[in-house]
Design an enzyme around this catalytic site. Structure first.
Site, PDB file in Angstrom:
ATOM      1  N   ARG A 196       0.827  -1.196   0.000  1.00 51.21           N
ATOM      2  CA  ARG A 196       0.000   0.000   0.000  1.00 51.21           C
ATOM      3  C   ARG A 196       0.868   1.255   0.000  1.00 51.21           C
ATOM      4  NH1 ARG A 196      -4.972   1.967   2.239  1.00 51.21           N
ATOM      5  NH2 ARG A 196      -4.903   4.211   1.896  1.00 51.21           N
ATOM      6  N   ARG A 218      -6.037   1.387  -4.641  1.00 47.06           N
ATOM      7  CA  ARG A 218      -5.143   0.868  -3.606  1.00 47.06           C
ATOM      8  C   ARG A 218      -5.143  -0.658  -3.610  1.00 47.06           C
ATOM      9  NH1 ARG A 218      -7.974   3.671   0.395  1.00 47.06           N
ATOM     10  NH2 ARG A 218      -7.489   5.443  -0.920  1.00 47.06           N
ATOM     11  N   ASP A 269      -6.942  -1.586   1.631  1.00 52.36           N
ATOM     12  CA  ASP A 269      -7.409  -0.573   2.582  1.00 52.36           C
ATOM     13  C   ASP A 269      -8.022  -1.316   3.760  1.00 52.36           C
ATOM     14  OD1 ASP A 269      -8.022   1.973   3.504  1.00 52.36           O
ATOM     15  OD2 ASP A 269      -9.949   2.041   2.467  1.00 52.36           O
ATOM     16  N   ASP A 274      -9.966  -0.542   7.330  1.00 48.79           N
ATOM     17  CA  ASP A 274     -10.599   0.476   8.172  1.00 48.79           C
ATOM     18  C   ASP A 274     -11.230  -0.182   9.396  1.00 48.79           C
ATOM     19  OD1 ASP A 274     -10.036   2.621   6.475  1.00 48.79           O
ATOM     20  OD2 ASP A 274     -11.914   2.402   5.371  1.00 48.79           O
TER      21      ASP A 274
HETATM   22  N1  LIG Z   1     -11.784   4.149  11.828  1.00 46.46           N
HETATM   23  C1  LIG Z   1     -10.656   4.342  11.138  1.00 46.46           C
HETATM   24  N2  LIG Z   1     -10.046   3.299  10.523  1.00 46.46           N
HETATM   25  C2  LIG Z   1      -8.908   3.490   9.815  1.00 46.46           C
HETATM   26  N3  LIG Z   1      -8.297   4.691   9.642  1.00 46.46           N
HETATM   27  C3  LIG Z   1      -8.878   5.751  10.242  1.00 46.46           C
HETATM   28  C4  LIG Z   1     -10.069   5.632  10.998  1.00 46.46           C
HETATM   29  N4  LIG Z   1     -10.406   6.856  11.474  1.00 46.46           N
HETATM   30  C5  LIG Z   1      -9.486   7.698  11.045  1.00 46.46           C
HETATM   31  N5  LIG Z   1      -8.547   7.061  10.301  1.00 46.46           N
HETATM   32  C6  LIG Z   1      -7.404   7.737   9.699  1.00 46.46           C
HETATM   33  O1  LIG Z   1      -7.639   7.872   8.332  1.00 46.46           O
HETATM   34  C7  LIG Z   1      -6.377   8.100   7.733  1.00 46.46           C
HETATM   35  C8  LIG Z   1      -6.488   7.979   6.234  1.00 46.46           C
HETATM   36  O2  LIG Z   1      -6.805   6.672   5.909  1.00 46.46           O
HETATM   37  P1  LIG Z   1      -6.853   6.222   4.413  1.00 46.46           P
HETATM   38  O3  LIG Z   1      -5.741   6.809   3.619  1.00 46.46           O
HETATM   39  O4  LIG Z   1      -6.997   4.721   4.423  1.00 46.46           O
HETATM   40  O5  LIG Z   1      -8.216   6.915   3.943  1.00 46.46           O
HETATM   41  P2  LIG Z   1      -9.064   6.464   2.755  1.00 46.46           P
HETATM   42  O6  LIG Z   1      -9.215   4.973   2.845  1.00 46.46           O
HETATM   43  O7  LIG Z   1      -8.512   7.047   1.495  1.00 46.46           O
HETATM   44  O8  LIG Z   1     -10.487   7.119   3.024  1.00 46.46           O
HETATM   45  P3  LIG Z   1     -11.657   6.608   3.940  1.00 46.46           P
HETATM   46  O9  LIG Z   1     -11.220   6.867   5.363  1.00 46.46           O
HETATM   47  O10 LIG Z   1     -12.807   7.445   3.491  1.00 46.46           O
HETATM   48  O11 LIG Z   1     -11.884   5.131   3.700  1.00 46.46           O
HETATM   49  C9  LIG Z   1      -5.483   7.114   8.421  1.00 46.46           C
HETATM   50  O12 LIG Z   1      -4.158   7.546   8.444  1.00 46.46           O
HETATM   51  C10 LIG Z   1      -6.065   7.026   9.828  1.00 46.46           C
HETATM   52  O13 LIG Z   1      -5.286   7.734  10.773  1.00 46.46           O
HETATM   53  N1  LIG Z   2     -16.487   0.604  -3.964  1.00 53.31           N
HETATM   54  C1  LIG Z   2     -15.545   1.171  -3.212  1.00 53.31           C
HETATM   55  N2  LIG Z   2     -15.264   2.483  -3.382  1.00 53.31           N
HETATM   56  C2  LIG Z   2     -14.314   3.066  -2.604  1.00 53.31           C
HETATM   57  C3  LIG Z   2     -13.609   2.310  -1.630  1.00 53.31           C
HETATM   58  C4  LIG Z   2     -13.913   0.940  -1.495  1.00 53.31           C
HETATM   59  O1  LIG Z   2     -13.313   0.211  -0.649  1.00 53.31           O
HETATM   60  N3  LIG Z   2     -14.887   0.405  -2.284  1.00 53.31           N
HETATM   61  N4  LIG Z   2     -12.673   2.923  -0.865  1.00 53.31           N
HETATM   62  C5  LIG Z   2     -12.439   4.202  -0.982  1.00 53.31           C
HETATM   63  C6  LIG Z   2     -11.448   4.848  -0.092  1.00 53.31           C
HETATM   64  O2  LIG Z   2     -11.537   4.417   1.176  1.00 53.31           O
HETATM   65  C7  LIG Z   2     -13.090   5.045  -1.975  1.00 53.31           C
HETATM   66  N5  LIG Z   2     -14.052   4.375  -2.765  1.00 53.31           N
END
Ligand SMILES: Nc1ncnc2c1ncn2[C@@H]1O[C@H](COP(=O)(O)OP(=O)(O)OP(=O)(O)O)[C@@H](O)[C@H]1O
Ligand SMILES: Nc1nc2c(c(=O)[nH]1)N=C(CO)CN2
Length: 175
Positions: free
Chosen positions: A84, A93, A96, A98
């Site tokens: 990543r 990516r 990911d 979360d």
């Molecule tokens: N519940 C959570 N799980 C994972 N990361 C989190 C969470 N809350 C806040 N973050 C923060 O989000 C930051 C950005 O994460 P990342 O680059 O994966 O975002 P993204 O996947 O592009 O967008 P999204 O958060 O909308 O899925 C991480 O560095 C982390 O500190």
């Molecule tokens: N369908 C789908 N769309 C996305 C996704 C994902 O996991 N699935 N993750 C994103 C950034 O967190 C942005 N958009």
């Protein structure tokens, strides 16, 4: 292991299924995390930044002795190990990870917000979560998860891709 957590996984680069399964293996190999159950794998239309490949998404249920912050660091390590790189916001990516839910806690720190702040608007998260736990309650929401899913516009963009066979949670992880 005393804390109950749900983690969302997504991939839309390279061998997407391999990235998801390798991530689950690595999560389960962590001495303080134990995977309890995994959802089916769904193929989903990209949300946010739409000019990119289709995602594979799924959700896992795990137990852990880590704090939510320690868990976030461990998941970020696994993202790094699995190629990543942080480039375009909401862009392509390999992996990911979360944190969706950590017990029933509300956490609002700079680097970590739980429940995940965008989970309630994402069919690609809520549909696999619902598959794992139809009665789950999300601390920041006062409606049942089924009602929230019914109201989502993007649920047609979420299609089952590989059904979990229902018998052995870890059968998918054997290769
Ligand atoms: N519940 C959570 N799980 C994972 N990361 C989190 C969470 N809350 C806040 N973050 C923060 O989000 C930051 C950005 O994460 P990342 O680059 O994966 O975002 P993204 O996947 O592009 O967008 P999204 O958060 O909308 O899925 C991480 O560095 C982390 O500190
Ligand atoms: N369908 C789908 N769309 C996305 C996704 C994902 O996991 N699935 N993750 C994103 C950034 O967190 C942005 N958009």
């Amino acid at each position: 292991m005393k804390n109950d957590v749900y983690i969302a996984l997504g991939s839309n680069m390279g061998n997407r299924e391999r990235y998801l399964l390798d991530a689950i293996k690595k999560i389960n190999q962590h001495p303080s995390i134990s995977v309890v159950n995994i959802s089916s794998i769904y193929e989903t239309d990209p949300i946010g930044f739409t000019d990119q490949e289709q995602f594979l998404n799924m959700v896992i249920h795990a137990n852990t002795d880590l704090t939510a912050f320690q868990l976030l660091l461990s998941l970020q390590e696994i993202e790094k190990l699995l190629d990543r790189k942080r480039e375009v916001k909401w862009g392509p990516r390999t992996l990911d990870l979360d944190i969706l839910l950590y017990n029933h806690e509300n956490i609002e720190a700079e680097q970590l917000i739980v429940p995940h702040p965008r989970m309630h608007e994402r069919a690609f998260v809520l549909i696999p979560l619902y598959e794992l736990n139809k009665d789950i309650s999300i601390p920041t929401l006062d409606k049942p998860i089924s009602t929230i899913i019914d109201q989502l516009q993007d649920k047609e963009g979420v299609r089952i891709w590989k059904q979990k066979n229902g018998v052995d949670v870890f059968a998918l992880l054997e290769n």
